[in-house]
Scaffold this motif. Structure first.
Motif, short mmCIF file in Angstrom:
data_model
loop_
_atom_site.label_atom_id
_atom_site.label_comp_id
_atom_site.label_asym_id
_atom_site.label_seq_id
_atom_site.Cartn_x
_atom_site.Cartn_y
_atom_site.Cartn_z
N HIS A 207 0.85 -1.18 0.00
CA HIS A 207 0.00 0.00 0.00
C HIS A 207 0.89 1.24 0.00
N THR A 208 0.70 2.09 -1.00
CA THR A 208 1.48 3.31 -1.08
C THR A 208 0.99 4.29 -0.02
N VAL A 209 1.90 4.71 0.81
CA VAL A 209 1.57 5.64 1.89
C VAL A 209 2.34 6.93 1.67
N ILE A 210 1.64 8.06 1.85
CA ILE A 210 2.27 9.37 1.73
C ILE A 210 2.52 9.92 3.13
N LYS A 211 3.78 10.00 3.49
CA LYS A 211 4.16 10.60 4.76
C LYS A 211 4.29 12.11 4.59
N GLU A 212 4.19 12.83 5.68
CA GLU A 212 4.30 14.29 5.60
C GLU A 212 5.32 14.80 6.61
N MET A 213 6.14 15.74 6.17
CA MET A 213 7.13 16.36 7.03
C MET A 213 7.01 17.88 6.87
N LYS A 214 6.87 18.57 7.99
CA LYS A 214 6.68 20.02 7.98
C LYS A 214 7.96 20.71 8.45
N LEU A 215 8.34 21.77 7.73
CA LEU A 215 9.56 22.53 8.04
C LEU A 215 9.22 24.02 8.10
N ARG A 216 10.12 24.76 8.72
CA ARG A 216 10.04 26.22 8.74
C ARG A 216 11.17 26.78 7.89
N PRO A 217 10.97 27.91 7.26
CA PRO A 217 12.03 28.47 6.40
C PRO A 217 13.34 28.70 7.14
N LYS A 218 13.28 29.16 8.38
CA LYS A 218 14.49 29.43 9.17
C LYS A 218 14.70 28.31 10.20
N ILE A 219 14.78 27.08 9.71
CA ILE A 219 14.90 25.94 10.60
C ILE A 219 16.34 25.84 11.13
N ASP A 220 16.47 25.38 12.36
CA ASP A 220 17.79 25.20 12.97
C ASP A 220 18.51 24.04 12.29
N PRO A 221 19.85 24.10 12.13
CA PRO A 221 20.59 23.01 11.46
C PRO A 221 20.36 21.64 12.12
N HIS A 222 20.32 21.61 13.43
CA HIS A 222 20.10 20.32 14.11
C HIS A 222 18.71 19.79 13.81
N ASP A 223 17.70 20.67 13.84
CA ASP A 223 16.34 20.24 13.52
C ASP A 223 16.24 19.78 12.07
N TYR A 224 16.99 20.45 11.19
CA TYR A 224 16.98 20.04 9.78
C TYR A 224 17.53 18.63 9.62
N ASP A 225 18.63 18.34 10.32
CA ASP A 225 19.20 17.00 10.23
C ASP A 225 18.22 15.95 10.76
N THR A 226 17.50 16.28 11.83
CA THR A 226 16.52 15.35 12.37
C THR A 226 15.39 15.10 11.38
N LYS A 227 14.86 16.17 10.79
CA LYS A 227 13.78 16.04 9.81
C LYS A 227 14.26 15.27 8.58
N LYS A 228 15.48 15.56 8.15
CA LYS A 228 16.02 14.85 6.99
C LYS A 228 16.16 13.37 7.28
N GLY A 229 16.54 13.00 8.52
CA GLY A 229 16.63 11.59 8.89
C GLY A 229 15.30 10.88 8.77
N HIS A 230 14.21 11.57 9.15
CA HIS A 230 12.88 10.97 9.00
C HIS A 230 12.54 10.78 7.53
N VAL A 231 12.87 11.75 6.72
CA VAL A 231 12.60 11.64 5.28
C VAL A 231 13.37 10.47 4.68
N VAL A 232 14.63 10.33 5.07
CA VAL A 232 15.45 9.21 4.58
C VAL A 232 14.81 7.88 4.98
N ARG A 233 14.34 7.79 6.22
CA ARG A 233 13.72 6.54 6.68
C ARG A 233 12.45 6.23 5.90
N PHE A 234 11.65 7.24 5.62
CA PHE A 234 10.42 7.02 4.86
C PHE A 234 10.73 6.55 3.44
N LEU A 235 11.73 7.17 2.81
CA LEU A 235 12.08 6.78 1.44
C LEU A 235 12.64 5.36 1.40
N LYS A 236 13.42 4.98 2.42
CA LYS A 236 13.96 3.62 2.46
C LYS A 236 12.85 2.59 2.61
#
Length: 251
Positions: free
Chosen positions: A82-111
């Motif tokens: 079943h194809t599932v669409i995950k969602e990740m929300k970001l802010r334009p001025k996101i902190d670098p650490h928060d960006y790395d955390t969000k990117k890790g979730h995106v990587v996990r979803f794509l894998k």
């Protein structure tokens, strides 16, 4: 309304088009004749095409047929993706650490073979700087380009900017890899691999056999040594010393 086919005496038609146990065409026969053949073969008469004229019936083991059908449906559900669409929300001025955390979730979803909807949320004066969100989305797409691709380009939607990433890997492939990885981890936790038990038993058997051969060799050498050794003379006890009478004090 029951979806199961009619079988044997539940079939209420004067004649049927009969198919044999091996799939051979018997032809149009009266229902009584078809039931007689079913009893002769010790099988069931199953109506497989009720809307045909006359209805098509087949001689089969209905219990075995239901079991095989259930197993096929179970296997199909197991491999169904079943194809599932995950969602990740970001802010334009996101902190670098928060960006790395969000990117890790995106990587996990794509894998896992899922699509990811990236949403940039603008607030206040940030709405006048949409290029910040666009650059952030482009940066994220470049960081995960080995795992996914841009399925839907960034576009403004009110106060949000949305981009959809699609995985390079299909959902079924991701599920198969995850299942294989789980099996490998389970085998590793158990401390053995398939076939290791048999190899260990064979090794123990070889050691036991070798020990038995060594024990037999030692016993044989001891017997041979005992036979070749000369007879020993019986031990003679030495005569006890004779005590001398004590000298008289008057001498």
């Amino acid at each position: 309304m029951s979806t199961e086919p009619r079988i044997n005496d539940r079939i209420r038609v004067p004649e049927v088009r009969l198919v044999g146990p091996s799939g051979e065409q018997v032809g149009i026969v009266p229902l009584a004749k078809a039931l007689e053949l079913a009893q002769e073969y010790d099988l069931d008469l199953v109506e497989v095409a009720a809307t045909a004229r006359p209805p098509v019936c087949k001689l089969m083991d209905y219990g075995k047929f239901k079991y095989e059908s259930a197993m096929k449906a179970r296997e199909a559900r197991k491999n169904q993706a079943h194809t599932v669409i995950k969602e990740m929300k970001l802010r334009p001025k996101i902190d670098p650490h928060d960006y790395d955390t969000k990117k890790g979730h995106v990587v996990r979803f794509l894998k896992q073979g899922d699509k990811v909807k990236i949403t940039i949320m603008f607030r206040g004066r940030e709405q006048s700087r949409p290029e910040l969100g666009f650059r952030l989305l482009q940066r994220l797409a470049d960081d995960v380009q080995d795992l996914g691709f841009v399925e839907s380009s960034p576009k403004q939607d009110g106060r949000n900017m949305i981009m959809v990433l699609g995985p390079h890997k299909k959902k079924t492939e991701a599920m198969a890899e995850a299942r294989a990885l789980a099996d490998a981890r389970k085998a590793e936790r158990q401390g053995r691999t398939p076939g290791s038990d048999a190899a260990a038993d064979a090794e123990v058997e070889d050691v036991v056999t070798e020990d038995a051969e060594v024990e037999d060799a030692v016993t044989e050498d001891a017997v041979t040594e005992a036979q070749d050794a000369p007879a020993e003379a019986p031990a003679v006890e030495a005569d006890a010393p004779v005590e001398q009478p004590a000298a008289s004090q008057g001498a």
